[in-house]
Design a protein around this motif. Structure first.
Motif, PDB file in Angstrom:
ATOM      1  N   THR A 193      28.020  32.268 -13.269  1.00  0.00           N
ATOM      2  CA  THR A 193      26.938  31.457 -13.836  1.00  0.00           C
ATOM      3  C   THR A 193      27.026  31.324 -15.355  1.00  0.00           C
ATOM      4  O   THR A 193      26.053  30.938 -16.010  1.00  0.00           O
ATOM      5  N   GLY A 230      15.176  34.518 -11.230  1.00  0.00           N
ATOM      6  CA  GLY A 230      15.173  34.121  -9.817  1.00  0.00           C
ATOM      7  C   GLY A 230      15.136  32.610  -9.613  1.00  0.00           C
ATOM      8  O   GLY A 230      15.188  32.128  -8.480  1.00  0.00           O
ATOM      9  N   GLY A 289      18.054  36.704 -13.136  1.00  0.00           N
ATOM     10  CA  GLY A 289      17.214  37.106 -14.263  1.00  0.00           C
ATOM     11  C   GLY A 289      15.769  36.785 -13.936  1.00  0.00           C
ATOM     12  O   GLY A 289      14.928  37.665 -13.789  1.00  0.00           O
ATOM     13  N   LYS A 311      19.673  24.032 -14.447  1.00  0.00           N
ATOM     14  CA  LYS A 311      18.274  24.320 -14.791  1.00  0.00           C
ATOM     15  C   LYS A 311      17.695  23.285 -15.742  1.00  0.00           C
ATOM     16  O   LYS A 311      16.497  23.040 -15.751  1.00  0.00           O
ATOM     17  N   ALA A 359      23.912  36.522  -9.911  1.00  0.00           N
ATOM     18  CA  ALA A 359      23.070  37.360 -10.769  1.00  0.00           C
ATOM     19  C   ALA A 359      21.698  36.710 -10.920  1.00  0.00           C
ATOM     20  O   ALA A 359      21.590  35.488 -10.981  1.00  0.00           O
ATOM     21  N   GLY A 381      27.445  32.139 -19.396  1.00  0.00           N
ATOM     22  CA  GLY A 381      27.005  33.153 -20.355  1.00  0.00           C
ATOM     23  C   GLY A 381      28.097  33.590 -21.307  1.00  0.00           C
ATOM     24  O   GLY A 381      27.907  34.517 -22.087  1.00  0.00           O
TER      25      GLY A 381
HETATM   26  C1  LIG Z   1      24.759  33.645 -17.433  1.00  0.00           C
HETATM   27  C2  LIG Z   1      23.530  33.763 -16.602  1.00  0.00           C
HETATM   28  N1  LIG Z   1      23.655  33.997 -15.283  1.00  0.00           N
HETATM   29  C3  LIG Z   1      22.570  34.149 -14.483  1.00  0.00           C
HETATM   30  C4  LIG Z   1      21.299  34.040 -15.000  1.00  0.00           C
HETATM   31  C5  LIG Z   1      20.125  34.241 -14.085  1.00  0.00           C
HETATM   32  O1  LIG Z   1      19.478  33.064 -13.809  1.00  0.00           O
HETATM   33  P1  LIG Z   1      17.955  33.067 -13.318  1.00  0.00           P
HETATM   34  O2  LIG Z   1      17.123  33.378 -14.522  1.00  0.00           O
HETATM   35  O3  LIG Z   1      17.748  31.689 -12.846  1.00  0.00           O
HETATM   36  O4  LIG Z   1      17.800  34.096 -12.273  1.00  0.00           O
HETATM   37  C6  LIG Z   1      21.118  33.779 -16.366  1.00  0.00           C
HETATM   38  C7  LIG Z   1      19.772  33.638 -16.941  1.00  0.00           C
HETATM   39  O5  LIG Z   1      19.289  32.564 -17.116  1.00  0.00           O
HETATM   40  C8  LIG Z   1      22.259  33.631 -17.198  1.00  0.00           C
HETATM   41  O6  LIG Z   1      22.152  33.414 -18.523  1.00  0.00           O
END
Ligand SMILES: Cc1ncc(COP(=O)(O)O)c(C=O)c1O
Length: 311
Positions: free
Chosen positions: A305, A179, A177, A43, A175, A307
């Motif tokens: 992803t 999109g 948040g 991102k 996942a 976190g």
């Molecule tokens: C660890 C983690 N996974 C997934 C996402 C979801 O990503 P998005 O906001 O691009 O849908 C986020 C949020 O940014 C996140 O922090």
């Protein structure tokens, strides 16, 4: 720097998956960088390049006190030699939690604003006021949700194609948040060239299933379509969908079931998980498998992803 050689594909085996004859693999994007891992590097990469192109020396973004995005931005900014400002929703509680303490230690300037001001984060007036107060900056919206973020996440498709020889016909679960990541991934997959090694002349096709981690996230489908259009991809949803029933009560809500599942999965599979994003997605996915929604022989790739916080 991203170390994409660390990204690996880890098979997950357990009695439950065997009983349902479903194959599941975790794609460890979280390993790509100790701080800017998971989807964060993707991102941010185009945003950092654009900031440099525009001659900006300061990045400003928004987030809550536990924001993975601000944590990653602080690290990425420090690595790139750019100043960072984090506009924090609500007051700063001291001592700072681990997320904000890390961001501060990376040199991020933390500016708390009231919740009502925070809601104005998209207003030009509010942004002009911030520019007057803190000087010029390159703006990255909350969660890294902008077109540059989507374009960066298109590279996740290329990484997948390089690591998963049987990507064609897989389902990819992640996942959601905002999109942004899903939109990038879907548009990236659509642009992948056919894999000559497979002898297949048709483009790679894989279905992407997003699991919304917030309650009432049906509005995200329109956002995702908008992102797809912005990067010149079709807004068709034939190759993706968004599940909105597995939020577990809302953003960052962690019930006992989810807590136990995450503890069990991390222990047995030796894959560290957090419950807000990837843990919640996996919990939802196991519920779907249990409900018989996957035919025997289904191949699922779960994107880790990130976190996680180093302890
Ligand atoms: C660890 C983690 N996974 C997934 C996402 C979801 O990503 P998005 O906001 O691009 O849908 C986020 C949020 O940014 C996140 O922090």
């Amino acid at each position: 720097m991203l170390n994409n050689s660390q990204i690996c594909v880890q098979p997950v085996h357990d009695g439950f998956l065997r009983a349902h004859q479903v194959s599941l693999r975790m794609v460890r994007f979280d390993l790509a960088h100790p701080v800017v891992g998971g989807n964060k590097w993707y991102k941010l990469q185009h945003n950092l390049a654009l900031a440099r192109e525009q001659g900006a020396s300061r990045l400003l973004s928004f987030g809550g006190a536990y924001s993975n995005h601000l944590y990653a931005l602080a690290g990425a900014g420090a690595e790139a030699g750019l100043d960072t400002i984090g506009i924090i929703r609500g007051e700063l509680v001291t001592p700072l939690n681990a997320t904000l303490a890390f961001a501060r230690d990376q040199g991020m300037q933390l500016i708390p604003v009231s919740r009502s001001d925070y809601r104005r984060r998209g207003d030009q007036d509010f942004l002009a006021q911030l520019r007057k107060q803190y000087g010029p900056f390159y703006l990255i919206p909350e969660g890294g949700a902008n077109e540059a973020g989507v374009r960066g996440c298109q590279d996740m498709a290329t990484e997948l194609a390089a690591r998963v020889p049987d990507l064609h016909g897989c389902e990819i679960a992640l996942a959601c948040g905002t999109g942004t990541t899903l939109a990038g991934l879907v548009s990236g997959l659509r642009h992948l060239p056919p894999d000559p090694a497979s002898g297949c002349t048709k483009p790679v096709s894989a279905f992407v299933r997003g699991f919304a981690v917030l309650k009432g996230a049906d509005f995200l489908r329109a956002d995702i379509r908008r992102w797809l259009a912005r990067v010149g991809s079709s807004t068709s949803d034939a190759d993706w969908s968004l599940e909105t029933a597995y939020h577990g009560g809302g953003y960052a809500r962690v019930g006992q079931d989810l807590r136990h599942f995450v503890a069990y999965f991390s222990r047995v599979q030796k894959i560290p998980l957090e419950p807000v994003y990837t843990g919640k997605l996996l919990h939802g996915l196991y519920q779907r498998i249990s409900a018989g929604l996957y035919a025997p022989g289904s191949r699922i790739l779960v994107l880790h992803t990130g976190g996680l916080r180093p302890v």
